[in-house]
Design a protein around this motif. Sequence first.
Motif, mmCIF file in Angstrom:
data_model
loop_
_atom_site.group_PDB
_atom_site.id
_atom_site.type_symbol
_atom_site.label_atom_id
_atom_site.label_comp_id
_atom_site.label_asym_id
_atom_site.label_seq_id
_atom_site.Cartn_x
_atom_site.Cartn_y
_atom_site.Cartn_z
ATOM 1 N N HIS A 84 1.071 -1.150 -0.346
ATOM 2 C CA HIS A 84 0.351 0.096 0.357
ATOM 3 C C HIS A 84 1.125 1.269 -0.311
ATOM 4 N N ASN A 85 2.070 1.461 -1.019
ATOM 5 C CA ASN A 85 3.009 1.819 -0.937
ATOM 6 C C ASN A 85 3.089 3.375 0.431
ATOM 7 N N VAL A 86 3.307 2.203 1.900
ATOM 8 C CA VAL A 86 3.458 3.131 2.814
ATOM 9 C C VAL A 86 5.547 3.058 2.665
ATOM 10 N N PRO A 113 -7.788 -4.733 5.230
ATOM 11 C CA PRO A 113 -7.092 -3.252 4.939
ATOM 12 C C PRO A 113 -8.820 -2.248 4.948
ATOM 13 N N SER A 114 -8.857 -1.325 5.386
ATOM 14 C CA SER A 114 -9.963 -0.947 5.519
ATOM 15 C C SER A 114 -10.053 0.453 3.790
ATOM 16 N N PRO A 115 -11.379 0.925 3.791
ATOM 17 C CA PRO A 115 -11.290 1.495 2.676
ATOM 18 C C PRO A 115 -10.170 2.825 2.991
ATOM 19 N N GLY A 116 -9.788 3.094 4.040
ATOM 20 C CA GLY A 116 -8.100 4.484 4.459
ATOM 21 C C GLY A 116 -7.861 4.119 3.854
ATOM 22 N N LEU A 117 -7.317 2.331 3.803
ATOM 23 C CA LEU A 117 -5.948 2.108 3.288
ATOM 24 C C LEU A 117 -5.781 2.166 2.045
ATOM 25 N N ALA A 118 -6.582 1.986 1.118
ATOM 26 C CA ALA A 118 -7.004 1.452 -0.371
ATOM 27 C C ALA A 118 -6.929 3.373 -0.549
ATOM 28 N N GLU A 119 -7.595 4.025 0.124
ATOM 29 C CA GLU A 119 -7.086 5.317 -0.177
ATOM 30 C C GLU A 119 -5.570 6.002 0.106
ATOM 31 N N LEU A 120 -5.136 5.489 0.991
ATOM 32 C CA LEU A 120 -3.988 5.977 1.430
ATOM 33 C C LEU A 120 -2.568 5.359 0.289
ATOM 34 N N LYS A 121 -2.884 4.164 -0.056
ATOM 35 C CA LYS A 121 -2.423 3.771 -1.430
ATOM 36 C C LYS A 121 -2.381 4.527 -2.245
ATOM 37 N N GLU A 146 -10.119 9.436 -3.867
ATOM 38 C CA GLU A 146 -8.659 8.707 -5.094
ATOM 39 C C GLU A 146 -9.223 7.444 -4.688
ATOM 40 N N ALA A 147 -9.258 6.846 -4.391
ATOM 41 C CA ALA A 147 -8.548 5.580 -4.702
ATOM 42 C C ALA A 147 -9.793 4.662 -5.289
#
Length: 959
Positions: free
Chosen positions: A326-328, A564-572, A841-842
Amino acid sequence: MPSYFEDLTPGTGLRRPRAAFTSDAGRLSLTGTWLFRLSATAEGAPLDFLGPEPPPGGFTELPVPSHWVLHGHGVPRYTNTAYPFPIDPPHVPDDNPTGDHRLAFDLPAGWRTADSVLRFEGVDSCFRVWLNGQCLGTAKGSRLPAEFDAGPALRPGPNVLAVRVHRWSSGSYLEDQDMWWLPGIFREVALLERPVGGVDDFFVHAGYDHVTGRGTLTVDTGAPALISVPELGIEDLPAGREATGLAVEPWTAETPRLYDGHLTTHGERVPLRLGFRTVAITGGLLTVNGTPLLLRGVNRHEHDPDHGRALSVATMRADLLLMKRHNVNAVRTAHYPPHPAFLDLCDELGMWVVDECDIETHGFIHADWRGNPADDPRWEPMLLDRMRRMVERDKNHPSVVVWSLGNESHHGRNFGVLADWTRSRDPGRPLHYERDRSYRHSDFYSLMYTPVDEVERIGRREEAVPPETADDPELEARRRALPFLLCEYAHAMGNGPGSLAAYQRVFERYPRCQGGFVWEWIDHGFRRRTADGREYFGYGGDFGDHPHGGTFCIDGLVFPDRTPSPGLAELKKVFQPVTVELAGARLRVANRHAFRDLSHLRFTWTLEDDGRRVAAGELPVPRVPAGQAAELPVPRLPAAAGEGWLTVRAELAGDEPWAAAGHEVAWAQFAVSAPAARPVGPGRAARRRGDVIALGAGLFDARTGVLGRLGPLALDGPRLDIWRAPTDNDRGMGANSVAREWHRAGLDRMEHRTVSVAPREDRLVVEARVAAAGTERALRVRYTWTAAGPDLRLEVHVVPEGPWDDLPLPRLGVRLTLPADCDAVRWFGRGPGEAYPDSREAARVGLFATTVAGLQTPYVVPQENGHRAEVRWAELGGPRHRLRIEGAPHFGLTARRWTTGDLAAARHPTDLVERDRVYVNLDLAHHGLGSASCGPGPLPEHRLIPTETAFALLFRALP
């Protein structure tokens, strides 16, 4: 004289802190099944389990590592800032649960007992240890190792290890870290053979000169030793001597190149994994190997839904694999040093690490910081001991690039002591501490939950002067020259966080803003089951714990089971290290990596026409160096008959240690053609027939004007709806709660009054007023229905009435209900997951299908969820009938088997009971998510302020 668990010493009988390492010397793991007994108090716990004879009754079996409260002995307790005991330092209550642990083990034949070491990786919160009845010592510092000399007490053959663990101690005052209080031996215990002439400690200095492209290596150790790194041609380099001019590939989080070597004495051989890199703050920026970093980070507590902080290595690896995918690229080890194996994995897989000391005294905020250990010289030994143990344990990890002195402990003299010692011991890493706003002990200007506009001012170096440096020009000049980090931002509690893209744009625009760490990685929920066996996750208060911090531990990017939550998809999507922009007939591909070119990626494109793929190909993107961009022509695209979307993807060209070939790293999407305008035919007349009004295929209630049937499909609605089940960020923190304003204004209890129902020759016009009891604030709404062929078209016109001021709406749209068998959902719009105004964004435009259940996001704490954005059309149906809804041009879709009220009232997903209808919301707009559960609310452009508004929808019943 205070007892050892209440005194201000770090412990007794402890060996000097040293690096964590393995070797060819013997290691006997003492993990497994122990005997355990819990006493309610420390004073009432008998010392009758130390000798070789079998212990008395009252002992049961307990796995080690573990937390005893997760095995039926007491309960876990969660607090955010408040101590779960009176603020009376260094004292703790008489009711101090004390766990006695006992293990009988056999020493292997031939074991060299002299100088053997007993090592505990982590015990919460204070313990005393006996070996064969001989007391070896005591220790505090829960997330740090403690070692004792075991040789004099060891015996050939059978041995008995006894450990008494106290839940509360003076050390607990330093461990108020927004987490579950979980006592026990929760990390590994081992007996280490120490050969004569072995390695006691060593410090690797593996530097890289980015100018010459060469590395240097020195290994300092107290014993005569030789270093070999075969791949670099180093053989038998004496310890303490520097090897220079090494042709090495540098270690970075993007390219984690490690070299295998070994450190040898005549009694021991220690494997080394060397990463060559140099950390420096140069020109006001944090650099590694001469290159400024942009930290795309998360804060990570250690948590497992079944085992608490007793994590397996497999779980640690799973965390890092998810982060990498997830690009962290960075982790702050909030708020204590992690298990040492986690740092081994960070070295291997590549992650920038801010290693944080096991110090937080946040609970003293409730005493206005009176008695805070950070400013009390009597506490200096305990605080310094923790810093020393962290630095010495973790000093050889290339992934660790910053030391953090601790978290949220206000300020005081003792942080100066920690900083001075650390800079002396390890000048090769900068220091971080956020809560002392003079930053005299920090190499970073650092804040938490700062609004986007303020971060932008900081990026321009135009921020206001803080009071702590206002009277000291030299200190202020130093602070203003420091690089800036958001050590916590974007509180990922429930549905959210919002504004991730806005933060990232500022980070990328201003070099001084070197990124930050989203709070936080994982929801700290514990797996539980209802009486009938349904699973859910418990939080503060669910275990009878009091006081407690409630749901505030449910604030992660992944759910407790690491879904993963939708927030993690957004973060990626926001963190993606490659961007693609369309400018005319050319695509601009920008490489946001700091060190790596794009040769490891394969770029592909697809063209979709109304969501259906019609063409695809590969893009010949060159090896774009880090930080640079390239332009290439847009591929030749066939004409799209409808709405055309070009999607460009960057995928791994080959396998990486953290993901397989084909893993999507980044994507971008561009509209290349618009749909043709839909012709509007002549309207039909509306006719009243008793209690109903017929218009086209629709039948309306003649009194209320509400649609009750469309062709063969029975439904109810649509009617104006502005309420949503508040999110955690809507509920906010303290006074920063938009949900409180909504409830005060009655937005959760709006009532509808029909003003008029007017059938006309070409339409049906329904006027209504929607307001809450006891208020004059209202919404005037006009529903205008027209019919053409099988279609019913609805135009909704809304006018605010009364003193709305700056109060935003939760949502603005209409709600209807459908029969229970309308379970299948298809839509053309953004998906496949949920999206909201400041977290979208995701979500890409496409054609998607799922079920009503599949639309739901099962947040641990139920709240607004599942909204699909920018829907062009959607179909909901079952085996007998379907409803098609079209936007003009778009709408937002939510469908559930429970009402908004049901959702708002539920404490856990298992509280939600399916009704015999499907509840559908068709929205024009939503209020943004923001981060107000512990930060700022939505940006101004994402606040849904009431204004005169019109939107339209088209309905059609399908066979």
